[in-house]
Scaffold this motif. Structure first.
Motif, PDB file in Angstrom:
ATOM      1  N   ILE A  36      -4.832  -0.610   7.180  1.00  0.00           N
ATOM      2  CA  ILE A  36      -5.522  -0.549   8.469  1.00  0.00           C
ATOM      3  C   ILE A  36      -7.010  -0.399   8.196  1.00  0.00           C
ATOM      4  O   ILE A  36      -7.430   0.472   7.418  1.00  0.00           O
ATOM      5  CB  ILE A  36      -5.020   0.633   9.319  1.00  0.00           C
ATOM      6  N   GLU A  37      -7.819  -1.216   8.825  1.00  0.00           N
ATOM      7  CA  GLU A  37      -9.262  -1.169   8.606  1.00  0.00           C
ATOM      8  C   GLU A  37      -9.899  -0.123   9.519  1.00  0.00           C
ATOM      9  O   GLU A  37      -9.847  -0.225  10.743  1.00  0.00           O
ATOM     10  CB  GLU A  37      -9.895  -2.533   8.872  1.00  0.00           C
ATOM     11  N   ILE A  38     -10.517   0.896   8.907  1.00  0.00           N
ATOM     12  CA  ILE A  38     -11.190   1.935   9.680  1.00  0.00           C
ATOM     13  C   ILE A  38     -12.636   2.140   9.224  1.00  0.00           C
ATOM     14  O   ILE A  38     -13.374   2.924   9.826  1.00  0.00           O
ATOM     15  CB  ILE A  38     -10.427   3.280   9.615  1.00  0.00           C
ATOM     16  N   GLY A  39     -13.040   1.457   8.164  1.00  0.00           N
ATOM     17  CA  GLY A  39     -14.423   1.554   7.716  1.00  0.00           C
ATOM     18  C   GLY A  39     -15.374   1.038   8.787  1.00  0.00           C
ATOM     19  O   GLY A  39     -15.085   0.046   9.461  1.00  0.00           O
ATOM     20  N   GLY A  40     -16.515   1.713   8.970  1.00  0.00           N
ATOM     21  CA  GLY A  40     -17.459   1.328  10.006  1.00  0.00           C
ATOM     22  C   GLY A  40     -17.145   1.917  11.366  1.00  0.00           C
ATOM     23  O   GLY A  40     -17.830   1.614  12.346  1.00  0.00           O
ATOM     24  N   MET A  41     -16.119   2.777  11.430  1.00  0.00           N
ATOM     25  CA  MET A  41     -15.750   3.412  12.695  1.00  0.00           C
ATOM     26  C   MET A  41     -16.061   4.905  12.650  1.00  0.00           C
ATOM     27  O   MET A  41     -16.193   5.495  11.582  1.00  0.00           O
ATOM     28  CB  MET A  41     -14.248   3.242  12.978  1.00  0.00           C
ATOM     29  N   SER A  42     -16.161   5.499  13.831  1.00  0.00           N
ATOM     30  CA  SER A  42     -16.252   6.950  13.912  1.00  0.00           C
ATOM     31  C   SER A  42     -14.847   7.533  13.729  1.00  0.00           C
ATOM     32  O   SER A  42     -13.846   6.795  13.745  1.00  0.00           O
ATOM     33  CB  SER A  42     -16.820   7.377  15.257  1.00  0.00           C
ATOM     34  N   GLU A  43     -14.769   8.841  13.576  1.00  0.00           N
ATOM     35  CA  GLU A  43     -13.457   9.486  13.455  1.00  0.00           C
ATOM     36  C   GLU A  43     -12.593   9.191  14.677  1.00  0.00           C
ATOM     37  O   GLU A  43     -11.399   8.895  14.549  1.00  0.00           O
ATOM     38  CB  GLU A  43     -13.628  10.999  13.308  1.00  0.00           C
ATOM     39  N   LYS A  44     -13.192   9.275  15.849  1.00  0.00           N
ATOM     40  CA  LYS A  44     -12.438   9.070  17.091  1.00  0.00           C
ATOM     41  C   LYS A  44     -11.907   7.648  17.188  1.00  0.00           C
ATOM     42  O   LYS A  44     -10.751   7.417  17.581  1.00  0.00           O
ATOM     43  CB  LYS A  44     -13.340   9.390  18.284  1.00  0.00           C
ATOM     44  N   GLU A  45     -12.744   6.669  16.824  1.00  0.00           N
ATOM     45  CA  GLU A  45     -12.318   5.266  16.864  1.00  0.00           C
ATOM     46  C   GLU A  45     -11.205   5.001  15.864  1.00  0.00           C
ATOM     47  O   GLU A  45     -10.240   4.288  16.154  1.00  0.00           O
ATOM     48  CB  GLU A  45     -13.516   4.354  16.592  1.00  0.00           C
ATOM     49  N   ALA A  46     -11.350   5.586  14.647  1.00  0.00           N
ATOM     50  CA  ALA A  46     -10.329   5.394  13.624  1.00  0.00           C
ATOM     51  C   ALA A  46      -9.008   6.049  14.031  1.00  0.00           C
ATOM     52  O   ALA A  46      -7.924   5.477  13.823  1.00  0.00           O
ATOM     53  CB  ALA A  46     -10.822   5.965  12.294  1.00  0.00           C
ATOM     54  N   GLN A  47      -9.088   7.230  14.634  1.00  0.00           N
ATOM     55  CA  GLN A  47      -7.877   7.908  15.094  1.00  0.00           C
ATOM     56  C   GLN A  47      -7.147   7.074  16.137  1.00  0.00           C
ATOM     57  O   GLN A  47      -5.912   6.936  16.109  1.00  0.00           O
ATOM     58  CB  GLN A  47      -8.258   9.280  15.664  1.00  0.00           C
ATOM     59  N   LYS A  48      -7.903   6.480  17.041  1.00  0.00           N
ATOM     60  CA  LYS A  48      -7.307   5.663  18.094  1.00  0.00           C
ATOM     61  C   LYS A  48      -6.631   4.417  17.506  1.00  0.00           C
ATOM     62  O   LYS A  48      -5.548   4.018  17.953  1.00  0.00           O
ATOM     63  CB  LYS A  48      -8.377   5.250  19.104  1.00  0.00           C
ATOM     64  N   LYS A  49      -7.259   3.828  16.475  1.00  0.00           N
ATOM     65  CA  LYS A  49      -6.688   2.620  15.884  1.00  0.00           C
ATOM     66  C   LYS A  49      -5.389   2.925  15.160  1.00  0.00           C
ATOM     67  O   LYS A  49      -4.405   2.166  15.265  1.00  0.00           O
ATOM     68  CB  LYS A  49      -7.686   1.987  14.917  1.00  0.00           C
ATOM     69  N   VAL A  50      -5.348   4.039  14.427  1.00  0.00           N
ATOM     70  CA  VAL A  50      -4.104   4.429  13.748  1.00  0.00           C
ATOM     71  C   VAL A  50      -3.047   4.814  14.774  1.00  0.00           C
ATOM     72  O   VAL A  50      -1.862   4.506  14.603  1.00  0.00           O
ATOM     73  CB  VAL A  50      -4.366   5.586  12.762  1.00  0.00           C
ATOM     74  N   GLN A  51      -3.463   5.479  15.854  1.00  0.00           N
ATOM     75  CA  GLN A  51      -2.517   5.846  16.909  1.00  0.00           C
ATOM     76  C   GLN A  51      -1.876   4.608  17.531  1.00  0.00           C
ATOM     77  O   GLN A  51      -0.663   4.563  17.763  1.00  0.00           O
ATOM     78  CB  GLN A  51      -3.239   6.662  17.983  1.00  0.00           C
ATOM     79  N   ASN A  52      -2.684   3.569  17.797  1.00  0.00           N
ATOM     80  CA  ASN A  52      -2.152   2.324  18.362  1.00  0.00           C
ATOM     81  C   ASN A  52      -1.168   1.660  17.405  1.00  0.00           C
ATOM     82  O   ASN A  52      -0.149   1.111  17.826  1.00  0.00           O
ATOM     83  CB  ASN A  52      -3.292   1.367  18.698  1.00  0.00           C
ATOM     84  N   ALA A  53      -1.479   1.720  16.111  1.00  0.00           N
ATOM     85  CA  ALA A  53      -0.600   1.106  15.114  1.00  0.00           C
ATOM     86  C   ALA A  53       0.752   1.803  15.064  1.00  0.00           C
ATOM     87  O   ALA A  53       1.797   1.149  14.970  1.00  0.00           O
ATOM     88  CB  ALA A  53      -1.269   1.122  13.742  1.00  0.00           C
ATOM     89  N   ILE A  54       0.750   3.130  15.145  1.00  0.00           N
ATOM     90  CA  ILE A  54       2.016   3.857  15.066  1.00  0.00           C
ATOM     91  C   ILE A  54       2.787   3.753  16.376  1.00  0.00           C
ATOM     92  O   ILE A  54       4.033   3.827  16.398  1.00  0.00           O
ATOM     93  CB  ILE A  54       1.787   5.326  14.667  1.00  0.00           C
ATOM     94  N   ASN A  55       2.078   3.555  17.495  1.00  0.00           N
ATOM     95  CA  ASN A  55       2.769   3.381  18.776  1.00  0.00           C
ATOM     96  C   ASN A  55       3.567   2.085  18.796  1.00  0.00           C
ATOM     97  O   ASN A  55       4.612   1.998  19.448  1.00  0.00           O
ATOM     98  CB  ASN A  55       1.759   3.381  19.932  1.00  0.00           C
ATOM     99  N   VAL A  56       3.082   1.086  18.085  1.00  0.00           N
ATOM    100  CA  VAL A  56       3.814  -0.176  17.981  1.00  0.00           C
ATOM    101  C   VAL A  56       5.057   0.002  17.129  1.00  0.00           C
ATOM    102  O   VAL A  56       6.116  -0.573  17.392  1.00  0.00           O
ATOM    103  CB  VAL A  56       2.909  -1.276  17.387  1.00  0.00           C
ATOM    104  N   TYR A  57       4.951   0.850  16.115  1.00  0.00           N
ATOM    105  CA  TYR A  57       6.056   1.047  15.181  1.00  0.00           C
ATOM    106  C   TYR A  57       7.162   1.907  15.796  1.00  0.00           C
ATOM    107  O   TYR A  57       8.340   1.671  15.561  1.00  0.00           O
ATOM    108  CB  TYR A  57       5.526   1.710  13.898  1.00  0.00           C
ATOM    109  N   PHE A  58       6.755   2.938  16.555  1.00  0.00           N
ATOM    110  CA  PHE A  58       7.722   3.860  17.151  1.00  0.00           C
ATOM    111  C   PHE A  58       7.565   3.895  18.665  1.00  0.00           C
ATOM    112  O   PHE A  58       6.452   3.890  19.187  1.00  0.00           O
ATOM    113  CB  PHE A  58       7.547   5.289  16.613  1.00  0.00           C
ATOM    114  N   LYS A  59       8.687   3.947  19.381  1.00  0.00           N
ATOM    115  CA  LYS A  59       8.656   4.117  20.826  1.00  0.00           C
ATOM    116  C   LYS A  59       8.519   5.598  21.194  1.00  0.00           C
ATOM    117  O   LYS A  59       7.998   5.940  22.249  1.00  0.00           O
ATOM    118  CB  LYS A  59       9.931   3.546  21.456  1.00  0.00           C
ATOM    119  N   GLU A  60       9.004   6.474  20.299  1.00  0.00           N
ATOM    120  CA  GLU A  60       8.889   7.908  20.558  1.00  0.00           C
ATOM    121  C   GLU A  60       7.441   8.359  20.406  1.00  0.00           C
ATOM    122  O   GLU A  60       6.631   7.693  19.778  1.00  0.00           O
ATOM    123  CB  GLU A  60       9.780   8.704  19.587  1.00  0.00           C
ATOM    124  N   ASP A  61       7.148   9.524  20.984  1.00  0.00           N
ATOM    125  CA  ASP A  61       5.790  10.056  20.906  1.00  0.00           C
ATOM    126  C   ASP A  61       5.519  10.622  19.509  1.00  0.00           C
ATOM    127  O   ASP A  61       6.207  11.554  19.057  1.00  0.00           O
ATOM    128  CB  ASP A  61       5.595  11.164  21.952  1.00  0.00           C
TER     129      ASP A  61
END
Length: 269
Positions: free
Chosen positions: A115-140
């Motif tokens: 997952i590419e997170i370089g060039g992002m703030s912590e908040k932006e990177a957290q959101k991108k990883v969160q979106n990736a895991i939401n696709v993988y799992f339906k559970e919270d």
């Protein structure tokens, strides 16, 4: 001979005196707006927000009501090392438990891949990883992402030079000075050099630790991978702050011996 010796001693002592103005932090220097006690000092106009860079280390943690889900995204033993403070007294625990950003700006996570997170703030990177895991799992599954400590290097007139780690996601220049053992009394505190990484290269900046306006400077906060360098004063050639008095004692002892030898030779003649 005695007059010459006394002149040498007084010259050495006076040249060794260091004014308080050369060692005191946060003074009201001429040419700047005076800053008084209890006065509110806003940070630099550009709000501090660190942007992730290649070779940074980030701590990514996952939480869910179903622990079996989160175990799939953790390296074996990583949680135990965090709870144990790194294991074996290791202070830089995130070096072993965190995720390193490669030179292309990617981190590689179990199950999720790169997952590419370089060039992002912590908040932006957290959101991108969160979106990736939401696709993988339906559970919270909640994702927490933050800088795995601020690593910097202190060189020159510090009492504890070398690579240091501050376990925060934001730290001031004075946090760094405290961790590095503060600056030596013989350091040029008005000429602290900061070598800072930028996209595609580095820049050298110079700050004045005597100046209160530093509190509103963009260099008040240090950044991961900063290199701090303090030059010594010219008096440093006589020795460091701990052995300067010993050096003066040695000079006086040698001078006394020369005077005694001269007196004996004169008497014998």
């Amino acid at each position: 001979m005695q007059r010459l010796f006394l002149l040498l001693v007084f010259t050495t002592i006076f040249s060794s005196c260091i004014s308080n103005k050369r060692i005191t932090y946060l003074q009201n220097l001429p040419g700047n707006e005076p800053i008084g006690l209890d006065e509110f000092i806003p940070f630099a106009e550009v709000e501090y927000e660190y942007i992730l860079q290649p070779f940074d280390i980030v701590d990514i943690d996952f939480a869910s009501s179903d622990e079996e889900l989160t175990q799939a995204f953790e390296f074996q033993g990583s949680r135990m090392m965090r709870q144990g403070g790194g294991g074996g007294g290791v202070s830089d625990m995130f070096y072993f438990t965190g995720y390193s950003i490669d030179k292309e700006g990617f981190v590689e996570l179990p199950k999720l891949g790169r997952i590419e997170i370089g060039g992002m703030s912590e908040k932006e990177a957290q959101k991108k990883v969160q979106n990736a895991i939401n696709v993988y799992f339906k559970e919270d599954v909640f994702v927490k992402l933050r800088i795995g400590g601020i690593r910097f290097t202190a060189l020159g007139e510090f009492n504890n030079s070398g690579t240091q780690v501050i376990l925060k996601n934001r730290a001031t220049i004075f946090d760094a000075l405290s961790v590095a053992g503060e600056s030596n009394i013989l350091a040029k505190r008005n000429q602290l050099f900061i070598i800072r990484q930028y996209d595609g290269g580095s820049k050298i900046h110079q700050i004045n630790l005597h100046d209160r306006s530093l509190l509103a400077s963009p260099f008040y906060f240090i950044q991961p991978n900063d290199i701090l360098y303090l030059e010594p004063m010219n008096i440093r050639q006589f020795g460091n702050a701990e052995n300067l008095s010993s050096s003066l004692g040695l000079i006086i002892s040698i001078g006394s011996s020369l005077i005694l030898l001269s007196a004996l030779l004169t008497r014998n003649l």
